[in-house]
Write an enzyme that holds these catalytic residues in place. Structure first.
Site, mmCIF file in Angstrom:
data_model
loop_
_atom_site.group_PDB
_atom_site.id
_atom_site.type_symbol
_atom_site.label_atom_id
_atom_site.label_comp_id
_atom_site.label_asym_id
_atom_site.label_seq_id
_atom_site.Cartn_x
_atom_site.Cartn_y
_atom_site.Cartn_z
ATOM 1 N N HIS A 19 -0.021 11.897 -4.754
ATOM 2 C CA HIS A 19 1.534 11.205 -4.483
ATOM 3 C C HIS A 19 2.092 11.996 -3.093
ATOM 4 O O HIS A 19 1.526 12.875 -2.717
ATOM 5 C CB HIS A 19 2.613 11.528 -5.702
ATOM 6 C CG HIS A 19 2.293 12.593 -6.260
ATOM 7 N ND1 HIS A 19 3.389 13.731 -5.503
ATOM 8 C CD2 HIS A 19 2.246 13.429 -7.374
ATOM 9 C CE1 HIS A 19 3.508 14.873 -6.417
ATOM 10 N NE2 HIS A 19 2.719 14.766 -7.435
ATOM 11 N N HIS A 22 1.453 15.546 -2.921
ATOM 12 C CA HIS A 22 0.056 16.259 -2.562
ATOM 13 C C HIS A 22 0.016 15.894 -1.005
ATOM 14 O O HIS A 22 -0.486 16.679 -0.051
ATOM 15 C CB HIS A 22 -0.976 15.359 -3.146
ATOM 16 C CG HIS A 22 -0.801 15.623 -4.421
ATOM 17 N ND1 HIS A 22 -0.523 14.533 -5.608
ATOM 18 C CD2 HIS A 22 -0.842 16.904 -5.407
ATOM 19 C CE1 HIS A 22 -0.597 15.052 -6.704
ATOM 20 N NE2 HIS A 22 -0.629 16.433 -6.848
ATOM 21 N N CYS A 127 0.215 25.767 -21.843
ATOM 22 C CA CYS A 127 0.680 24.547 -21.433
ATOM 23 C C CYS A 127 -0.337 23.900 -20.786
ATOM 24 O O CYS A 127 -1.121 24.414 -19.732
ATOM 25 C CB CYS A 127 1.742 24.874 -20.358
ATOM 26 S SG CYS A 127 2.082 23.381 -19.138
ATOM 27 N N CYS A 130 0.266 23.017 -16.788
ATOM 28 C CA CYS A 130 0.064 24.449 -15.937
ATOM 29 C C CYS A 130 -1.541 24.863 -15.954
ATOM 30 O O CYS A 130 -2.071 25.536 -15.227
ATOM 31 C CB CYS A 130 0.867 25.445 -16.278
ATOM 32 S SG CYS A 130 2.780 24.974 -15.903
ATOM 33 N N CYS A 145 7.860 23.831 -21.416
ATOM 34 C CA CYS A 145 7.387 24.413 -20.025
ATOM 35 C C CYS A 145 8.455 24.010 -19.142
ATOM 36 O O CYS A 145 8.625 22.768 -18.973
ATOM 37 C CB CYS A 145 6.040 23.950 -19.848
ATOM 38 S SG CYS A 145 5.587 23.968 -18.054
ATOM 39 N N HIS A 148 6.772 21.159 -16.653
ATOM 40 C CA HIS A 148 6.268 19.886 -17.102
ATOM 41 C C HIS A 148 7.059 19.390 -18.505
ATOM 42 O O HIS A 148 6.709 18.123 -18.840
ATOM 43 C CB HIS A 148 4.693 20.119 -17.711
ATOM 44 C CG HIS A 148 3.792 20.449 -16.719
ATOM 45 N ND1 HIS A 148 3.602 21.556 -16.195
ATOM 46 C CD2 HIS A 148 3.309 19.555 -15.869
ATOM 47 C CE1 HIS A 148 2.651 21.766 -15.256
ATOM 48 N NE2 HIS A 148 2.523 20.285 -14.916
ATOM 49 N N LYS A 300 11.622 17.528 -9.847
ATOM 50 C CA LYS A 300 10.522 17.661 -9.033
ATOM 51 C C LYS A 300 9.718 16.382 -8.805
ATOM 52 O O LYS A 300 9.451 15.897 -10.231
ATOM 53 C CB LYS A 300 9.697 18.757 -9.771
ATOM 54 C CG LYS A 300 8.252 18.911 -8.921
ATOM 55 C CD LYS A 300 7.486 19.819 -9.731
ATOM 56 C CE LYS A 300 5.919 19.946 -8.904
ATOM 57 N NZ LYS A 300 4.984 20.352 -9.782
ATOM 58 N N LYS A 303 3.208 13.619 -11.219
ATOM 59 C CA LYS A 303 2.842 12.711 -12.068
ATOM 60 C C LYS A 303 3.103 12.615 -13.341
ATOM 61 O O LYS A 303 3.222 11.541 -14.014
ATOM 62 C CB LYS A 303 1.224 12.525 -11.980
ATOM 63 C CG LYS A 303 0.597 13.957 -12.133
ATOM 64 C CD LYS A 303 -0.694 14.302 -11.370
ATOM 65 C CE LYS A 303 -0.841 15.665 -11.149
ATOM 66 N NZ LYS A 303 -1.773 15.970 -10.326
HETATM 67 O O1 ME8 Z 1 -1.819 22.861 -9.199
HETATM 68 N N1 ME8 Z 1 6.802 18.600 -4.102
HETATM 69 O O2 ME8 Z 1 -2.961 20.782 -8.563
HETATM 70 P P1 ME8 Z 1 -1.906 19.711 -8.589
HETATM 71 C C1 ME8 Z 1 5.930 19.212 -3.305
HETATM 72 N N2 ME8 Z 1 -5.148 21.876 -8.902
HETATM 73 N N3 ME8 Z 1 4.657 19.479 -3.385
HETATM 74 C C2 ME8 Z 1 4.100 18.956 -4.403
HETATM 75 C C3 ME8 Z 1 5.005 18.384 -5.537
HETATM 76 C C4 ME8 Z 1 6.380 18.164 -5.276
HETATM 77 N N4 ME8 Z 1 7.036 17.457 -6.090
HETATM 78 N N5 ME8 Z 1 4.164 17.873 -6.224
HETATM 79 C C5 ME8 Z 1 2.752 18.462 -5.989
HETATM 80 C C6 ME8 Z 1 -2.782 22.212 -8.848
HETATM 81 N N6 ME8 Z 1 2.724 19.214 -4.689
HETATM 82 C C7 ME8 Z 1 -4.115 23.022 -8.896
HETATM 83 C C8 ME8 Z 1 -4.202 23.625 -7.706
HETATM 84 S S1 ME8 Z 1 -5.482 25.472 -6.221
HETATM 85 C C9 ME8 Z 1 -6.717 26.603 -6.260
HETATM 86 C C10 ME8 Z 1 -5.440 24.687 -7.741
HETATM 87 C C11 ME8 Z 1 1.634 19.550 -3.980
HETATM 88 O O3 ME8 Z 1 -2.515 18.562 -8.244
HETATM 89 C C12 ME8 Z 1 1.842 21.282 -3.804
HETATM 90 O O4 ME8 Z 1 1.000 21.493 -2.998
HETATM 91 O O5 ME8 Z 1 -0.900 20.062 -9.502
HETATM 92 C C13 ME8 Z 1 1.440 21.801 -5.102
HETATM 93 O O6 ME8 Z 1 1.415 23.168 -5.071
HETATM 94 C C14 ME8 Z 1 0.414 20.773 -5.499
HETATM 95 O O7 ME8 Z 1 0.630 19.659 -5.111
HETATM 96 C C15 ME8 Z 1 -0.219 20.893 -7.025
HETATM 97 O O8 ME8 Z 1 -1.123 20.077 -7.315
#
Ligand code: ME8
Length: 510
Positions: A19, A22, A127, A130, A145, A148, A300, A303
């Site tokens: 989304h 990301h 959680c 997280c 949480c 979430h 925020k 998904k």
């Molecule tokens: O946390 N605004 O993966 P994830 C800005 N797999 N950035 C956002 C966002 C938002 N509303 N939503 C997501 C994980 N992001 C782990 C990470 S790393 C070793 C493991 C972006 O799929 C932002 O970069 O939940 C956030 O830190 C990341 O997606 C979280 O992606």
């Protein structure tokens, strides 16, 4: 001097398709990677997917697929999305790859052999969003949480623990000596606060899950009844990808820069550096942290809350560059930003259709209409001194802003020059000069065309497709990647035929 930059995004969970959040981090890293490449640095830009853990198993089951088959599909969606958006990572890592298993097990064994992993019993609030235990401070008033908005589950089990406590004071001391290691500053302070809180409660980090509960993970090398905790596994991706244990590793690792959003500050700002210390690997060079894109009701975008936009739909509608420009210009790096169709339309119309689009359109149209260029032998116009002064300031500002990850300010500094150029057009009125003083008109329009080329050179990291298109159209050559005077920029002589509209104004859906 040519240096290396190793630039990473988080590796995204494959429990749903990509989304806007990301896309933002990946586009920001792509923008930054392009900037560094233009400066002549060697860049290794890494992204990928995080595929182990409970929540992936749950997501796969909900689709009636095995975790492996499910991960293949969603990981492919991420990879394809970045390609469609025109992003150019050098590698895409998946935590289910063999190259990663080998490194995770080697690092676990190393830390275990050093005596920093032990077996213990733990009960806590877990959680699944997280994928970690939460402290009381991380719950909202309803006991959910705070990220979430779901109640954590109380989980009690025997697990292996990493002696994080042993490394926390050392990490805090190192960080205090080098505050810019985590930026913007607010996040540096937040990490210090988290370290203090963890030292106070004395807890270590649980780094395993019993196979009786979860098998979808990397087996612990010292106990086959357990798999590795997903965060311990995922963080290691950053060293796997550049060949941990091979000669390739050190030169890139010395220049490791991680970009994340604030949701995953604790794993990156606390778990990861202490893990690195235990594994006798130097801590990353820099961790840069941005805020959230907020959707409806200022929540925020995510998904799990179901309020996130699909970046591919937006790119289809607007074009890759416009989406990228909006995201990079609108968010003040470090703070939260609101996303709505209206905010997006206003930003794109103001900056791309009006400021830049108009400047390009009217300058090129008049060059063609009065048949006076581009012509490299046209004499400079009297506005040139002011334009050169603005470019000199721009170069200093732009480079400094990029170094500080103030993408929004770097872009704005280019628009200061664009607005000056529009003022030059308004003040000197080439359409009037064409009737009274054609030599001055030609000088003015050629100076403006050169200046447009200069600002497009600066906009390459953020508008890669549009700037390439118009720089090619104008047959531009520049002595420097980011020119500080028009003398450095030459346009080959030619008669312009046609060119595409720079950016089509967006009209409200109503
Ligand atoms: O946390 N605004 O993966 P994830 C800005 N797999 N950035 C956002 C966002 C938002 N509303 N939503 C997501 C994980 N992001 C782990 C990470 S790393 C070793 C493991 C972006 O799929 C932002 O970069 O939940 C956030 O830190 C990341 O997606 C979280 O992606």
């Amino acid at each position: 001097m040519r240096t290396k930059k190793f630039i990473t995004t988080p590796i995204y969970y494959v429990n749903a398709k990509p989304h806007i959040g990301h896309a933002y981090t990946t586009i920001a890293c792509d923008t930054w990677a392009r900037f560094e490449r233009l400066k002549g640095n060697d860049v290794f830009f890494l992204t990928g997917t995080d595929e182990h853990g409970d929540k992936i198993v749950k997501a796969a089951a909900a689709e009636g697929k095995t975790p492996a088959a499910y991960c293949d599909v969603i990981s492919r969606e991420f990879r394809d999305a970045w390609k469609k958006l025109g992003l150019t990572p050098d590698d895409f890592i998946r935590t289910t790859e063999e190259r990663h298993r080998v490194v995770v097990q080697a690092i676990l064994q190393k830390i275990f052999d050093a005596g920093d992993i032990y077996a213990g019993e733990y009960t806590g609030n877990y959680c699944f969003g997280c994928e970690r235990y939460l402290t009381d401070k991380e719950l909202n008033e309803k006991g959910e949480c705070a990220t979430h908005l779901k109640k954590p589950e109380v989980i009690s089990e025997k697990n292996y623990f990493f002696r994080m406590q042993k490394y926390l004071p050392q990490w805090k001391e190192a960080l205090l000596k080098n505050p810019s290691q985590i930026s913007p500053e607010g996040y540096f302070n937040e990490v210090l606060g988290t370290i203090d809180e963890l030292i106070k409660n004395g807890e270590d980090l649980s780094i395993s899950r019993p196979k009786t509960r979860l098998t979808w993970g990397i087996e612990l090398p010292f106990d086959k009844n357990y798999v590795t905790y997903v965060w311990f596994d995922a963080l290691i991706n950053y060293v796997t990808a550049i060949g941990y244990g091979t000669p390739n590793f050190e030169p890139w690792w010395a220049e490791a820069h991680h970009m994340i959003a604030k949701d995953i500050l604790k794993p990156h700002g606390v778990y990861w550096p202490t893990m690195l210390m235990a594994a006798k690997i130097p801590v990353f060079k820099r961790l840069v942290v941005h805020g959230y894109w907020l959707g409806f009701a200022n929540q925020k975008m995510s998904k799990s809350l179901g309020n996130a936009k699909d970046p591919l739909d937006l790119a289809d509608k607007l074009g890759n560059d416009a989406l990228r420009f909006f995201l990079m210009r609108e968010m003040n790096f470090g703070s939260d930003a609101r996303f709505s169709e209206e905010i997006m339309m206003n930003r794109l119309n103001a900056n791309l259709a009006n400021d830049l689009g108009n400047l390009v359109q009217r300058t090129l149209s008049m060059l063609k209409k009065y048949d006076c260029g581009p012509n490299p032998s046209a004499p400079p116009h009297s506005s040139r001194g002011a334009i050169d002064a603005a470019l000199k300031t721009l170069r200093g500002d732009y480079l400094r802003y990029f170094e500080n990850f103030e993408f929004h300010n770097a872009i704005e500094s280019v628009f200061v020059v664009i607005r000056l150029l529009n003022k030059v057009v308004d003040d000197f009125k080439p359409w009037a000069l064409a009737k009274e003083n054609m030599p001055e008109c030609a000088a003015l329009l050629n100076t403006l065309a050169q200046a447009i080329a200069a600002v497009l050179l600066y906009l390459r990291p953020v508008l890669p497709e549009k700037s390439a298109e118009f720089l090619t159209l104008l047959k531009v050559e520049s002595a420097q990647e980011f020119p500080e005077s028009l003398e450095e920029v030459t346009l080959a002589a030619q008669k312009l035929e046609t060119w595409p509209i720079f950016f089509q104004r967006l009209e409200s859906a109503e």
